[in-house]
Design an enzyme around this catalytic site. Structure first.
Site, PDB file in Angstrom:
ATOM      1  N   LYS A  62       0.829  -1.194   0.000  1.00  0.00           N
ATOM      2  CA  LYS A  62       0.000   0.000   0.000  1.00  0.00           C
ATOM      3  C   LYS A  62       0.869   1.251   0.000  1.00  0.00           C
ATOM      4  O   LYS A  62       2.024   1.218   0.431  1.00  0.00           O
ATOM      5  CB  LYS A  62      -0.877   0.022   1.262  1.00  0.00           C
ATOM      6  CG  LYS A  62      -1.991  -1.004   1.279  1.00  0.00           C
ATOM      7  CD  LYS A  62      -2.783  -0.894   2.569  1.00  0.00           C
ATOM      8  CE  LYS A  62      -3.930  -1.900   2.592  1.00  0.00           C
ATOM      9  NZ  LYS A  62      -4.979  -1.600   1.609  1.00  0.00           N
ATOM     10  N   ARG A  65     -10.814 -11.017   1.177  1.00  0.00           N
ATOM     11  CA  ARG A  65     -11.707 -12.019   0.575  1.00  0.00           C
ATOM     12  C   ARG A  65     -11.108 -13.426   0.666  1.00  0.00           C
ATOM     13  O   ARG A  65     -11.845 -14.407   0.665  1.00  0.00           O
ATOM     14  CB  ARG A  65     -12.009 -11.628  -0.873  1.00  0.00           C
ATOM     15  CG  ARG A  65     -10.819 -11.608  -1.800  1.00  0.00           C
ATOM     16  CD  ARG A  65     -11.048 -10.749  -3.030  1.00  0.00           C
ATOM     17  NE  ARG A  65     -11.029  -9.322  -2.705  1.00  0.00           N
ATOM     18  CZ  ARG A  65     -11.243  -8.360  -3.607  1.00  0.00           C
ATOM     19  NH1 ARG A  65     -11.503  -8.678  -4.864  1.00  0.00           N
ATOM     20  NH2 ARG A  65     -11.210  -7.098  -3.250  1.00  0.00           N
TER      21      ARG A  65
END
Length: 503
Positions: A263, A337
């Site tokens: 990130k 997920r």
């Protein structure tokens, strides 16, 4: 905080001993003659207290009032949203004087929803995090008394609201902790503490047990961190064992670097909030332990860090999920997920009435809905409608998003059964489509809380959402179940009576 509910007239509220008296003033005029009503009428006449909800007038030692400080605040039409706005404004004005005891009175009757809204607003407006501060200035308010002219029929709503506050504040506490004070092991420990509550049990699985279950997707995310993963199984049994449970699945990434798909550095500290879904599940169980509703609930929390070392999963790696489906990891920052899909597969064993996963899943949901509503995705219209209604009733709102099969096209892979990410377009939906692949055996909903779980900027901190929404849904389901059981019992009794008469 200690919350109390008392029946008080305006004159009795004026005589109450407190550091601050907050008066929720309904729109329109008053004809009562007591000191408090006269004060309100005078403020209205002078134009110092407009009808708009949240407008207020702070007074010091007015004549005939027991409290040294009085805050008159307009509560508009008395509906939950107006009351919440009024109470939040009043507490904001009052807390500067560091009060310990606050009395909140209302010049109009409040229903259960409005009272609950007021209770939650007090807690939210006065909340202070202090766990990792050496000299924390915590909230000074210790006791809040709600004085209403008529409290008949409000006790249940009041008690549920105070339990909801306890749940929200537990969720805030763990979400606000920095990652070194909230490791997967520590978070699992917080879950184990909940097992001290009535009808709550907790089981914690480690890396070996998770590997034995075949949770290859979950394990892959955790393998780059020195902190071992944990898989938490919470059980609340408030109904007969034969009643199918609702399963809540909370994403518990206690820190998310993005892995190899790193990130940006700016605001990466906020990735401690990537376990807010897990925190909300803990918060719900905290409240269930107090309320004791007649329902069965399972909480599943897969928790780990998404870190970078020589063992970290890489873009292009293929992992095998608990369901047997293989997944090509195209982006290691789409890790939520991966841990959720294995937890969803695990949920099947409980033969649930519904499964709801809660996750800070996608920045795309923030773009779509901002920080106002959580994203709701569901393959079941009845479940989606119930969650939407719960969001409206609790003022913890969500918005249903589409799940057209066309959105899954971008998840196709040449090297596995499915890819873990599609293109940028419709990112919140494609993430939900990925999860949907693992939910064919039960009614399922997904709440993307990436925009609502915390605030940035000067007010940085966890919101405790969607504890309110989930509790409202569960309590409504428990009441519906209780009514259904009562109807069945009455029907059986009528049949028995009829047979007896026939004999």
């Amino acid at each position: 905080m200690d919350f109390q509910l008392k029946t008080l007239s305006a004159a009795q509220a004026a005589a109450e001993k407190a550091d601050v008296l907050i008066v929720l003033v309904a729109a329109g005029s008053t004809t009562a003659k007591d000191a408090l009503s006269a004060l309100i009428a005078e403020a209205r006449k002078a134009g110092d207290l407009p009808d708009k909800s949240g407008k207020l007038l702070a007074l010091y030692r007015p004549a005939g009032i027991g409290a040294p400080r009085v805050v008159l605040v307009s509560s508009g039409d008395g509906k939950p949203a107006a009351v919440r706005s009024a109470v939040a404004a009043a507490i904001g004005a009052a807390k500067g004087s560091n009060p310990k005891r606050v009395v909140i009175a209302a010049t109009q009757p409040l229903d259960g929803a409005a009272l609950a809204s007021a209770v939650i607003a007090v807690a939210d407006a006065s909340y202070v995090y202090g766990t990792t501060k050496s000299k924390a200035e915590l909230r000074t308010i210790k006791q809040v008394t709600f004085g209403l002219s008529d409290t008949a029929g409000l006790r249940e709503a009041f008690d549920e609201a105070t339990a909801t506050v306890a749940g929200i504040e537990l969720a805030k506490e763990w979400a606000n902790r920095p990652a070194n004070y909230c490791t997967p092991t520590m978070l699992a420990g917080a879950a184990e503490e909940l097992a001290k509550l009535p009808n709550v049990k907790c089981e914690v699985l480690g890396p070996k047990e998770v590997a034995k279950l075949g949770m290859g997707a979950f394990s892959a995310v955790a393998q780059g961190s020195a902190e071992p993963l944990r898989f938490v199984v919470l059980r609340y049994h408030g109904a007969p064992k034969g009643q199918a449970p609702v399963v809540l699945v909370g994403k518990g990434i206690t820190f998310d670097t993005g892995g190899v798909s790193l990130k940006p550095a700016a605001e990466m500290d906020e990735m401690k909030f990537d376990m807010c879904g897990a925190a909300s599940v803990l918060g719900v169980f905290r409240a269930l332990g107090d309320i004791q509703p007649p329902i069965n609930v399972i909480g599943l929390v897969p928790t780990c860090e998404n870190m970078n070392d020589g063992r970290a999963v890489k873009p292009g790696d293929v992992v095998t999920s608990m369901s047997g489906q293989t997944i090509e990891v195209l982006n290691t920052d789409a890790e939520g997920r991966l841990i959720l899909c294995d937890a969803l597969s695990y949920a099947k064993r409980f033969e649930p009435s519904a499964v709801i996963d809660i996750a800070t899943l996608t920045g795309a949901c923030v773009v779509a809905l901002g920080g106002v509503r959580s994203g709701l995705f569901s393959s079941n219209d009845e479940l989606a409608a119930a969650l939407t209604a719960a969001g409206e009733q609790s003022q913890d709102r969500c918005w249903r998003m589409p799940l057209d099969d066309d959105y899954a096209e971008g998840l196709k892979s040449n090297f596995a059964d499915v890819a873990n990410i599609a293109g940028r377009a419709g990112g919140a939906i494609t993430a939900a489509k990925f999860l949907q692949r693992f939910t064919s055996d039960f009614a399922w909903a997904h709440l993307d809380i990436a925009g609502t779980a915390w605030k940035s900027g000067a007010a940085k901190g966890a919101s405790g959402r969607p504890v309110g929404l989930l509790l409202n849904y569960l309590l409504t389901e428990s009441r519906n179940g209780a009514r259904s059981a009562s109807d069945k019992a009455s029907k059986a009794a009528r049949k028995t009576t009829g047979k007896a008469r026939a004999k």
